[in-house]
Design an enzyme around this catalytic site. Structure first.
Site, PDB file in Angstrom:
ATOM      1  N   HIS A 170       1.669   1.446  -7.364  1.00 21.07           N
ATOM      2  CA  HIS A 170       1.233   0.116  -6.894  1.00 21.07           C
ATOM      3  C   HIS A 170      -0.005  -0.336  -7.673  1.00 21.07           C
ATOM      4  O   HIS A 170      -0.111  -1.500  -8.055  1.00 21.07           O
ATOM      5  CB  HIS A 170       0.868   0.157  -5.408  1.00 21.07           C
TER       6      HIS A 170
ATOM      7  N   HIS B 147       2.760   7.856  -5.988  1.00 20.02           N
ATOM      8  CA  HIS B 147       3.382   6.629  -5.466  1.00 20.02           C
ATOM      9  C   HIS B 147       2.348   5.489  -5.409  1.00 20.02           C
ATOM     10  O   HIS B 147       2.601   4.379  -5.899  1.00 20.02           O
ATOM     11  CB  HIS B 147       3.959   6.914  -4.068  1.00 20.02           C
ATOM     12  N   GLU B 148       1.175   5.793  -4.845  1.00 27.47           N
ATOM     13  CA  GLU B 148       0.148   4.745  -4.704  1.00 27.47           C
ATOM     14  C   GLU B 148      -0.308   4.230  -6.065  1.00 27.47           C
ATOM     15  O   GLU B 148      -0.551   3.037  -6.243  1.00 27.47           O
ATOM     16  CB  GLU B 148      -1.054   5.257  -3.900  1.00 27.47           C
TER      17      GLU B 148
ATOM     18  N   HIS C 157       7.573  -1.742  -4.094  1.00 25.71           N
ATOM     19  CA  HIS C 157       8.511  -0.734  -3.621  1.00 25.71           C
ATOM     20  C   HIS C 157       9.887  -0.940  -4.245  1.00 25.71           C
ATOM     21  O   HIS C 157      10.312  -2.066  -4.476  1.00 25.71           O
ATOM     22  CB  HIS C 157       8.618  -0.788  -2.099  1.00 25.71           C
TER      23      HIS C 157
END
Lengths: 82, 373
Positions: free
Chosen positions: B124, B120-121, B130
């Site tokens: 970014h 997930h990170e 998101h």
């Protein structure tokens, strides 16, 4: 119908902290009635943004379902562009 | 999905990463493997390639830190914020920080799986914001999902490919076709065939693939969640579900296994086998189930036939299976989902819903009669 539990001071602080960190809600600097009104409406606006993003019922008020989502473990990057 | 406004993206497809320190929660080999696999999730679908370096400044600097760690975004102790990462750029741009007050894990559903948090990170770090899609990896809240069979959801694939384009180097192996990226079900799809429907403490729950919608009756809005975010032990793609209000349990059925949950918690002794509920061993899979409030019976549908289970005596009723059409005149197709609401029985067959009351078929409706589009 069932009565939703009331929101305590601790949970309200949690919500404010959440919205400040993730939804760019501004700090309250003064305690005058006018600025308090402003901060309430800003919080309501930020709550609406957050509720809309998560597909919750958009009320602009802090309810138990909104708090439930705020308490979930999550990533610390804002959901909205700064 | 959402991408970072301002076109923040890496100018090169050749990126470096460095693991600056390790969490004591896992072995170094487990951390290395989790990070490598988390980057591979994105490399598999884009032209991006990641090379590990062991000294100097990498594009993506990875560290485990606690509380105030000097970037202006302090962590908050156990739970709450798990990690954060900076969008592509020089200096701190692209760096990923993990809150070492969390308990990170390698594979189990206890603690926070490092691979899932890191993947997930890195989304970014590559330029994704998101996503509002509850099935997406880039959805902001953490929920455990099966790591061994993890496939990047289609929403995330669309997002990252909008920035970097697709991976053109994917070897085509007809012997081993690539798993399909999971697409989050859409309540507005007129062809949507639900896996299962049940009542749960006054709400309607509609299951499809790894997600479900929860909806309060007479509400025009519904929430969509990953099944595993509510019930980490539950399977995806369930066959049937029903609620036993007297026991305050919800039962989820997949294949020959039955799970029972009391709130978020799995009930003691579950999962059990279908045959332990009294169904004959020849029944390998049921297609729907419902609890009949009037009779206190649970009906198990196996395509166009059904069995009746007495919740009071905990025994199957004699004289079954019966043809569905015998009990529900006019219902000729296979029953794919079923539930009862306000004394009316709703049997689904594909995207259509058949409403029964007073012993007869009353209406044929669409999914969105109860599930808001």
């Amino acid at each position: 119908g069932p009565v939703p539990p009331s929101i305590g001071k601790e949970e309200e602080d949690l919500a404010k902290n959440y919205l400040k960190k993730l939804y760019n809600m501004k700090e309250e600097h003064t305690r005058s009635a006018r600025s308090t009104d402003h901060s309430v409406s800003e919080m309501s606006e930020k709550l609406r943004e957050m509720q809309e993003f998560f597909g919750l019922k958009v009320t602009g008020t802090l309810d138990s379902e909104t708090l439930e989502v705020m308490k979930k473990p999550r990533c610390g990057v804002p959901d909205v562009a700064a | 999905y959402a991408v970072v406004p301002g076109n923040y993206k890496w100018k090169t497809n050749q990126l470096t990463y460095r693991i600056e320190n390790y969490t004591p929660d896992m072995s170094q080999a487990e951390v290395d493997s989790s990070i490598e696999r988390a980057l591979k999730v994105w490399a598999d679908v884009t032209p991006l390639r990641f090379t590990r370096i062991y000294s100097g400044v990498a594009d993506i600097m990875i560290s485990f830190v606690i509380r105030d760690h000097g970037d202006g975004y302090p962590f908050d102790g156990p739970n709450g914020f798990l990690a954060h990462a900076f969008f592509p750029g020089t200096g701190i741009g692209g760096d990923a920080h993990f809150d070492d007050d969390e308990s990170f894990t390698f594979s189990s559903s206890n603690g926070y799986n490092l691979f899932l948090v890191a993947a997930h990170e890195f989304g970014h770090a590559l330029g994704l914001e998101h996503s509002g899609d509850p099935g997406a990896l880039m959805y902001p809240t953490y929920s455990f999902r099966d790591v061994k069979t993890f496939v990047l959801p289609q929403d995330d694939v669309n997002g990252i490919q909008a920035i970097y384009g697709p991976n053109t180097e994917v070897p085509v192996d007809p012997e081993e076709p690539k798993p399909t990226a999971p697409v989050t079900p859409n309540a507005c799809d007129p062809k949507l065939v639900l896996d299962a429907v049940t009542m749960l403490r006054g709400e309607m729950i509609f299951f499809k693939n790894g997600l479900f919608w929860r909806n309060q009756p007479q509400s025009y809005e519904s929430e969509q969640h990953l099944i595993k975010s509510f019930w980490p032990q539950a399977p995806d793609n369930i066959d049937a579900a029903y609620e036993s209000p007297s026991d305050d349990l919800v039962y989820l059925i997949k294949g020959q296994k039955v799970w029972a949950f009391y709130g978020y918690d799995i009930a003691k002794g579950f999962p059990k086998t279908l045959s332990s509920m009294g169904l004959p061993p020849k029944v390998k899979k049921i297609s729907a189930a419902l609890y009949d409030q009037e009779t206190g019976k649970t009906l198990f549908f196996v395509n166009d036939r059904y069995y009746s289970y007495d919740e009071t005596t905990k025994k199957m009723d004699k004289g079954y299976p019966k043809r569905v059409e015998d009990g529900f005149p006019g219902m000729t197709g296979k029953v794919t989902a079923a539930f009862q609401y306000r004394g009316f029985t709703y049997l689904y067959s594909g995207p259509r819903m058949f409403e029964f009351g007073y012993g007869r078929l009353l209406r044929v409706l669409n999914n969105n009669y109860f599930l808001p589009c």
